[in-house]
Enzyme design. Sequence first.
Site, PDB file in Angstrom:
ATOM      1  CE1 TYR A 313       0.942  -1.484   8.980  1.00  0.00           C
ATOM      2  CE2 TYR A 313       0.890  -3.077   7.196  1.00  0.00           C
ATOM      3  CZ  TYR A 313       0.676  -1.805   7.673  1.00  0.00           C
ATOM      4  OH  TYR A 313       0.178  -0.850   6.826  1.00  0.00           O
ATOM      5  CB  CYS A 340      21.014  -4.589   1.559  1.00  0.00           C
ATOM      6  SG  CYS A 340      21.583  -5.192  -0.022  1.00  0.00           S
ATOM      7  CD  GLU A 341      16.268  -1.980   4.985  1.00  0.00           C
ATOM      8  OE1 GLU A 341      16.183  -2.012   6.241  1.00  0.00           O
ATOM      9  OE2 GLU A 341      16.205  -0.957   4.311  1.00  0.00           O
TER      10      GLU A 341
HETATM   11  N1  LLP Z   1     -11.995   3.375   4.678  1.00  0.00           N
HETATM   12  C1  LLP Z   1     -11.006   4.163   5.164  1.00  0.00           C
HETATM   13  C2  LLP Z   1     -11.281   5.571   5.432  1.00  0.00           C
HETATM   14  C3  LLP Z   1      -9.731   3.611   5.401  1.00  0.00           C
HETATM   15  O1  LLP Z   1      -8.761   4.384   5.892  1.00  0.00           O
HETATM   16  C4  LLP Z   1      -9.496   2.228   5.126  1.00  0.00           C
HETATM   17  C5  LLP Z   1      -8.182   1.637   5.351  1.00  0.00           C
HETATM   18  C6  LLP Z   1     -10.557   1.468   4.606  1.00  0.00           C
HETATM   19  C7  LLP Z   1     -11.790   2.062   4.403  1.00  0.00           C
HETATM   20  C8  LLP Z   1     -10.409   0.016   4.271  1.00  0.00           C
HETATM   21  O2  LLP Z   1     -10.114  -0.739   5.390  1.00  0.00           O
HETATM   22  P1  LLP Z   1     -10.128  -2.348   5.315  1.00  0.00           P
HETATM   23  O3  LLP Z   1     -11.550  -2.776   5.062  1.00  0.00           O
HETATM   24  O4  LLP Z   1      -9.236  -2.762   4.211  1.00  0.00           O
HETATM   25  O5  LLP Z   1      -9.623  -2.777   6.641  1.00  0.00           O
HETATM   26  N2  LLP Z   1      -1.786  -1.295   5.050  1.00  0.00           N
HETATM   27  C9  LLP Z   1      -2.490  -1.849   6.201  1.00  0.00           C
HETATM   28  C10 LLP Z   1      -3.944  -1.461   6.219  1.00  0.00           C
HETATM   29  C11 LLP Z   1      -4.165   0.039   6.188  1.00  0.00           C
HETATM   30  C12 LLP Z   1      -5.626   0.400   6.156  1.00  0.00           C
HETATM   31  C13 LLP Z   1      -5.797   1.853   5.896  1.00  0.00           C
HETATM   32  N3  LLP Z   1      -7.155   2.273   5.778  1.00  0.00           N
HETATM   33  C14 LLP Z   1      -2.282  -3.358   6.193  1.00  0.00           C
HETATM   34  O6  LLP Z   1      -1.595  -3.866   5.306  1.00  0.00           O
HETATM   35  O7  LLP Z   1      -2.769  -4.050   7.081  1.00  0.00           O
END
Ligand code: LLP
Length: 413
Positions: A313, A340-341
């Site tokens: 990201y 290696c990227e």
């Molecule tokens: N509920 C649902 C249906 C979700 O899809 C997500 C996150 C959450 C709750 C929790 O969201 P949070 O409170 O953590 O923002 N890998 C990405 C974030 C992907 C989030 C996916 N869904 C990152 O590293 O920023």
Amino acid sequence: MSFSYKNQSLHAESVDIADLMQSYGSPLYVYSRTDIENNWREFDSAFGQHPHLVCYAVKANSNIAVLNVLAKIGAGFDIVSVGELERVLAAGGQASNCVFSGVAKTQDEIKRGLEVGIRCFNVESAAELERIEQVSASMNMQAPISIRVNPNVDAKTHPYISTGLKENKFGVDIDDAIALYETAHQSEHINVQGLDCHIGSQLTDVSPFIDALDKVLALIAKLADRGIEIAHLDLGGGVGIRYEDEVTIDISAYISSILDKVGNLEIILEPGRAIVGNAGAFITKVEFLKQNSDKSFAIIDGAMNDLLRPAFYNAYHNVLPVRENAQGVEASWDLVGPICETGDFLAKDRQLSLSAGDYLAVMSAGAYGFTMSSNYNSRPRVAEVMVSDTAHHLIRKRETIQDLFNTEILIND
Ligand code: LLP
């Protein structure tokens, strides 16, 4: 926040991170139990006596020790796979406090959810509702459901983590939701419980949440006119954290603005990042310093397979030296891993004074850090440690080289 300098060395609570590195090796994820608990309690207590359940989003950090700490203080859980469900159960969490999200639950996942008595399935499409009904009928049960509606609001966050717009794959278009609720309401094997929405992650402004809330409340009123009662409203997760200098959402103000609008309706939230993000750091060692006329590279032992967010990201994570005021080579460093990227970096252009052998803490790595890690380049996944005051506990062993190909099979010919 429990990461701070004491005697010129970065500590997690009262534990010197330099000592942890001696005990557990490098690289290492380190979490603060106190921070995790306090972060969850901040959500929980802002509701006061209002009916609510704060369901921690397991995907942010699914280590069973983290889940166990949260289960002990009364957390519910937002899960997206049977793997996450089994983790919650193994950690001592209650199925009846789990909401099951995700766009494509399999028959086996639905069956297991019904068997153990989860609180609610968050349904994401007409086809999924049909599948849940079939499984539930075959078990002669009534599946508790919410429909995840897509309120078509712009969460104004990174496009990869924005989910509430019409063009996203998530949820049911708000205009189609009434018809789907009517279908669900008529089924003897479906028990309509709630309404759900989740518009994105790492939101730093409350207004998209409130826009979505207004839209779903209008929908709940329309459903009531048709005799369909909604017992709970699940507003998802998405509350952002400070990685750099963001001004983020004041959690109690956010929750009180929800409570101002919802009467006695029970509220469920699904925060992930806000519970664990700033409660964890990824610690890595400087292997070599490499400077050419244009660039200064610190080559570290951690990499994109351990912490993917910067590569994936272009996410910013603050970097702190474990030894404060260490004397080394002062420069604006890119922190790059051994993979290696070219995209294998954890930070760029950081003014630091470095020497080979130094430890660096990549901050705010408690959420979507370990859970997004992989074995790319055949790198064993790292160990995780939880700190609590002066105590520290290994909560995941470092993978061994043997672990890397344990499940692989040679063909014999
Ligand atoms: N509920 C649902 C249906 C979700 O899809 C997500 C996150 C959450 C709750 C929790 O969201 P949070 O409170 O953590 O923002 N890998 C990405 C974030 C992907 C989030 C996916 N869904 C990152 O590293 O920023």
